[in-house]
Write a protein that holds these residues in place. Structure first.
Motif, short mmCIF file in Angstrom:
data_model
loop_
_atom_site.label_atom_id
_atom_site.label_comp_id
_atom_site.label_asym_id
_atom_site.label_seq_id
_atom_site.Cartn_x
_atom_site.Cartn_y
_atom_site.Cartn_z
N ARG A 36 -60.31 13.33 30.73
CA ARG A 36 -61.35 12.63 29.98
C ARG A 36 -62.23 13.61 29.21
O ARG A 36 -62.61 13.37 28.06
CB ARG A 36 -62.20 11.79 30.93
CG ARG A 36 -61.47 10.55 31.44
CD ARG A 36 -62.36 9.63 32.26
NE ARG A 36 -62.74 10.20 33.55
CZ ARG A 36 -63.92 10.71 33.85
NH1 ARG A 36 -64.88 10.78 32.92
NH2 ARG A 36 -64.18 11.19 35.05
N TRP A 92 -75.73 7.48 25.68
CA TRP A 92 -74.56 8.35 25.82
C TRP A 92 -73.69 7.84 26.97
O TRP A 92 -73.69 8.36 28.06
CB TRP A 92 -75.00 9.80 26.07
CG TRP A 92 -73.88 10.80 26.13
CD1 TRP A 92 -73.47 11.52 27.22
CD2 TRP A 92 -73.02 11.20 25.05
NE1 TRP A 92 -72.42 12.34 26.90
CE2 TRP A 92 -72.11 12.17 25.56
CE3 TRP A 92 -72.91 10.83 23.70
CZ2 TRP A 92 -71.13 12.77 24.78
CZ3 TRP A 92 -71.93 11.42 22.94
CH2 TRP A 92 -71.06 12.38 23.46
N GLU A 93 -73.00 6.72 26.71
CA GLU A 93 -72.08 6.15 27.69
C GLU A 93 -70.67 6.39 27.17
O GLU A 93 -70.16 5.66 26.33
CB GLU A 93 -72.36 4.64 27.85
CG GLU A 93 -71.44 3.95 28.86
CD GLU A 93 -71.49 4.57 30.24
OE1 GLU A 93 -70.42 4.70 30.87
OE2 GLU A 93 -72.60 4.94 30.70
N THR A 94 -70.05 7.46 27.65
CA THR A 94 -68.80 7.95 27.06
C THR A 94 -67.70 8.12 28.09
O THR A 94 -67.92 8.05 29.29
CB THR A 94 -69.05 9.31 26.37
OG1 THR A 94 -69.65 10.21 27.31
CG2 THR A 94 -69.96 9.16 25.17
N LEU A 95 -66.51 8.38 27.57
CA LEU A 95 -65.34 8.59 28.41
C LEU A 95 -65.45 9.89 29.19
O LEU A 95 -65.20 9.95 30.39
CB LEU A 95 -64.08 8.60 27.54
CG LEU A 95 -62.73 8.72 28.25
CD1 LEU A 95 -62.45 7.47 29.06
CD2 LEU A 95 -61.62 8.95 27.22
N ARG A 123 -69.73 13.73 29.97
CA ARG A 123 -70.88 12.85 30.21
C ARG A 123 -72.16 13.62 30.53
O ARG A 123 -73.26 13.17 30.22
CB ARG A 123 -70.52 11.86 31.33
CG ARG A 123 -69.44 10.87 30.90
CD ARG A 123 -68.83 10.10 32.06
NE ARG A 123 -69.79 9.34 32.83
CZ ARG A 123 -70.32 8.17 32.47
NH1 ARG A 123 -69.97 7.63 31.31
NH2 ARG A 123 -71.19 7.54 33.23
N SER A 167 -62.27 14.95 24.37
CA SER A 167 -63.35 15.06 23.39
C SER A 167 -63.05 16.15 22.36
O SER A 167 -63.61 16.13 21.25
CB SER A 167 -64.68 15.39 24.09
OG SER A 167 -64.66 16.71 24.62
#
Length: 408
Positions: free
Chosen positions: A375, A213-216, A219, A379
């Motif tokens: 950020r 889970w490496e997200t904008l 997190r 989502s």
């Protein structure tokens, strides 16, 4: 229900809240206590992409995780409006905390509405209230994206025993949850749309991580992918078909709670934009900065966003037990469009806040930084993609008549 019965129920609800509140404080005050802790660790949670443990532990301490559970099962019978207010406050403090809380409460709502009369699910309700269990959701699998009305994995039956192996591409905070509410095909011979909902607890299943889970943004929700391997009993299957749970509870509550979190994120960004404008005006003899018009737009967009959510909350609460109304084409279209509209409005409000603050908002090291909020809120339109929703409800909207008056 008679007037006397309504009065008795209202009195019982109030007595239950007094009895179960840890310090006799209101939901609002208890949520504020959690929000304070969430805000204090929000930057670190985002930076390190870690589960917001302190905030969730605080929610347990304040007994908010079981707030929706009916009084007779040890909870406080919180309404959807009260839960949405909690989501708004927590989303304003930390988007990840707000979204974790919103997803948990959506699962609890399904348990409360559709688990009544089932011994296993009523027992789970008591556990959620007593132990403040955190429930996660597993509705996305394999290559189906956000199409949660089609399942690949099927429940396997062996007498009263059942099992399920699921390629869950996303289980938000799955590694931290005490239980999971998951959907699956009814049996190996069932169609993908013939689904059931299961409630499973940590000692019933194992999780093998398959995706990171490496997200904008968002997190701290830690929405990794897992192979879910469950073994339990048939009693854990909800006694109502998932089709009905989806229409009556899962979708409406999810969209109302998610929208409230997004509104909270927007409110936090507007707070910072207002601070920027006030500081700029004080430093220039009362003259507002050129971008102050964007603050007005941010504020008005937030006002519209909150009004849209409030109207939908009122409609849902007024018809919460009217199965026919909740299953209607008009309601299903409107509750799906709520998600689309609120997600777009939230993004617009945060963008206006960013433009109000200019470079100060763009930077990550100022007291008016909007970066994390932008950020996180980005989502919203892709969490069950808005394009998917609009495409799916297109035919249904063609069947609806255009209202003849403003009040229809």
């Amino acid at each position: 229900m008679t007037v006397q019965e309504v009065q008795f129920r209202n009195s019982a609800t109030e007595i239950g809240r007094i009895a179960f509140s840890p310090d006799d404080s209101s939901f609002q005050q208890r949520t504020a206590n959690v929000a304070e802790i969430a805000a204090a660790e929000a930057e670190a949670v985002d930076r390190e992409a870690r589960f917001p443990r302190k905030a969730i532990d605080a929610a347990r301490k304040e007994r908010l995780l079981g707030a929706q559970i009916p009084i007779e099962f040890g909870g406080e019978g919180a309404s959807i409006s009260e839960v949405a207010d909690m989501c708004y406050a927590l989303g304003r403090a930390c988007a990840s905390v707000g979204m974790i809380f919103a997803m948990h409460q959506t699962k609890v709502a399904c348990l409360v509405r559709h688990g009544a009369g089932s011994g296993w699910h009523e027992s789970l309700m008591r556990r959620v209230a007593a132990e403040q269990l955190l429930l996660a959701s597993s509705t996305t699998e394999g290559q189906n994206g956000g199409n949660i009305r089609f399942s690949t994995a099927a429940v396997e039956h062996a007498g009263t025993e059942i099992s399920l192996v699921r390629d869950a591409t996303v289980i938000s905070y799955g590694a931290e949850a005490d239980g999971i509410i998951t959907v699956a095909r009814r049996s190996e011979s069932s169609a993908g749309s013939d689904q059931v909902l299961l409630a499973i607890t940590r000692d019933d299943y194992t999780l093998e991580r398959t995706l990171g889970w490496e997200t904008l943004g968002m997190r701290g929700t830690c929405s990794a992918g897992f192979k879910l391997d469950f073994k339990g009993t048939a009693d854990q299957i909800f006694p109502v078909a998932y089709e009905k749970i989806h229409a009556q509870t899962m979708t409406p509550v999810a969209h109302l709670c998610w929208s409230s979190v997004w509104a909270g994120i927007a409110a936090a960004a507007v707070d910072r934009a207002q601070l920027f404008v006030r500081k700029a005006a004080r430093g220039s003899g009362g003259n507002t900065p050129p971008a102050a018009a964007h603050f007005t737009a941010a504020r008005m967009t937030l006002t519209k966003l909150r009004a849209v959510i409030a109207a939908s909350l009122q409609f849902y609460e007024a018809r919460g037990r009217d199965v026919r109304a909740l299953s209607s084409v008009d309601f299903q279209s409107s509750i799906n469009l709520l998600k689309v509209e609120t997600s777009e409005l939230a993004v617009a409000s945060v963008m206006h806040a960013m433009r109000t603050c200019g470079l100060s908002g763009y930077r990550n090291d100022t007291d008016v930084s909007i970066g994390r909020h932008l950020r996180d809120v980005l989502s919203a339109p892709i969490m069950i993609n808005n394009d998917r929703i609009l495409a799916s409800i297109g035919p249904a909207t063609l069947m609806s008549t255009v209202p003849d008056s403003l009040c229809d």
